[in-house]
Motif scaffolding. Structure first.
Motif: not given
Ligand code: SF4
Length: 411
Positions: A262, A354, A365-366, A369-371, A381-383
């Motif tokens: 990000w 991503p 990964m991030c 991760c905020p998402d 992880w939503s992704c």
């Protein structure tokens, strides 16, 4: 053009337990079929009681400021207003992540009454939108303007846009950025997310040690396409047109500390004129002071706060970036004294890179991760949620060459 040195930027303090955002998916249903989508389109709305339970689970697991109400498209959910109201009743900021297709001004007014704080519109040229097929990103800005003006006409709502960046649209990123700069008073954030997919040709995928077929997963990819566009590449593309473009803060990868998962820039200016960019110290001060004051890291500033660009430049000139912006603005005022009275706005520009699958198969990964959404009561992880749904665990990726070597070694 200098390569970005991550150690010169502010590392955003977000982590698993303390993060500005959580990602709520009240539905998987969607009224579009975007090229880069990572969720199977199914008409399976969660009931509001289950949504409430998820909000409570989030609150138990994570300290968060805002809820991205996503999907699918949340406007497909018949009780989206009630969901917004429940988020707001818990003292969190309700943000709708929508493609905008189902939005009317009347609905927006109602959602604001229920406590909506902002919207992030996903608009890009690869969504197959009826009436908007075969358009360039620049042409899609006409639709972006319609949504931004609708949000501005209601007032008091944060307005963000995101778009997926593909190999054949990356050169158009500066067009979208220029459009956002020309509308800095009504567009508060613009996000570029680089396209990713689970490539079938290069990797085998394993779940709990067993080879699995990834082909049915919506984000798998059989053909040859670029899935490795990086944030650095996006910034280089922007800097070809705007050499002064400067990121200030980042989230690193879980495997690579120098990957920019990000990447955040904050720019200051008025319609069509950018005076400069905030530096890392300013972002650090904002995140730290907000946490000290409110007990949470900041998600989504209000439009009122973001229109305080003049006082921000004047009072935060200890930040090198803002000092430069102030100097540029003062010179602009000398040339045109009337511009002294023009409101100066702050706009965030985010580039999100991503998952990266590294050469040895590790997944970067991030980090922070905020998402993150929920699966079986745990943050996920939503992704990559489809993996958990299909196989009950994350899959490991093994480069095809490596798999061949392992088979030989086992003989
Ligand atoms: S890890 Fe996945 S869900 Fe989390 S921020 Fe990165 S891309 Fe988004």
């Amino acid at each position: 053009m200098n390569e970005i040195d991550h150690s010169a930027l502010y590392r955003l303090p977000w982590n698993l337990a303390d993060n500005p955002i959580v990602w709520l998916e009240p539905t998987q249903a969607c009224n579009l079929a975007c090229d880069g989508c990572y969720r199977k389109n199914e008409r399976n709305h969660k009931c509001v009681e289950d949504v409430q339970k998820e909000l409570e689970t989030f609150a138990r697991l994570r300290n968060y400021d805002g809820v991205s109400i996503a999907g699918g498209d949340p406007l497909c959910h018949p009780e989206v207003g009630d969901i917004v109201r429940r988020v707001s009743a818990m003292g969190r900021k309700a943000i709708l992540n929508t493609n905008g297709v189902g939005l009317t001004r009347e609905l927006l007014v109602d959602l604001k009454r229920q406590g909506l704080v902002g919207l992030t519109f996903h608009v890009d040229s690869r969504q197959g939108r009826p009436g908007w097929r075969d358009k360039t990103e620049l042409e899609m800005c006409e639709l972006r303007t319609r949504y931004a003006e609708m949000v501005a006409s209601v007032g008091g709502l944060a307005c963000a846009f995101n778009s997926t960046v593909y190999e054949d649209t990356i050169e158009q990123v500066p067009d979208v950025l220029d459009w956002a700069g020309a509308n800095i008073d009504i567009v508060h954030t613009v996000v570029f997310i680089t396209y990713r997919a689970a490539v079938l040709q290069d990797y085998d995928y394993y779940a709990q040690g067993k080879l699995v077929d990834m082909a049915p997963i919506v984000y798998s990819l059989a053909e040859q396409r670029r899935t490795d566009i990086s944030s650095r590449e996006v910034v280089r593309t922007i800097q070809k047109r705007h050499p002064d473009f400067r990121p200030a803060a980042y989230l690193n990868g879980t495997e690579r500390p120098d990957s920019l998962k990000w990447l955040m820039s904050l720019r200051i200016g008025e319609r069509g004129k950018i005076h400069g960019y905030a530096g890392p110290k300013f972002v650090e001060a904002v995140q730290s002071l907000h946490h000290l004051w409110a007990g949470r890291y900041l998600a989504y500033s209000s439009p009122g706060m973001l229109s305080m660009g003049r006082s921000t430049m004047a009072t935060c000139a200890w930040d090198r970036g803002l000092r430069g912006a102030l100097g540029h603005w003062v010179r602009a005022v000398r040339k045109d004294p009337l511009s002294l009275f023009k409101t100066q706005h702050i706009q965030a520009v985010l580039v999100i890179q991503p998952i990266d699958i590294l050469e040895d198969g590790r997944q970067n990964m991030c980090d922070g991760c905020p998402d993150m959404t929920l699966h079986d009561g745990q943050l996920a992880w939503s992704c990559r949620l489809e993996e958990l749904k299909q196989f009950g665990c994350w899959v490991n990726s093994v480069p095809r060459k490596q798999a061949g070597r392992d088979a030989i070694a086992a003989q």
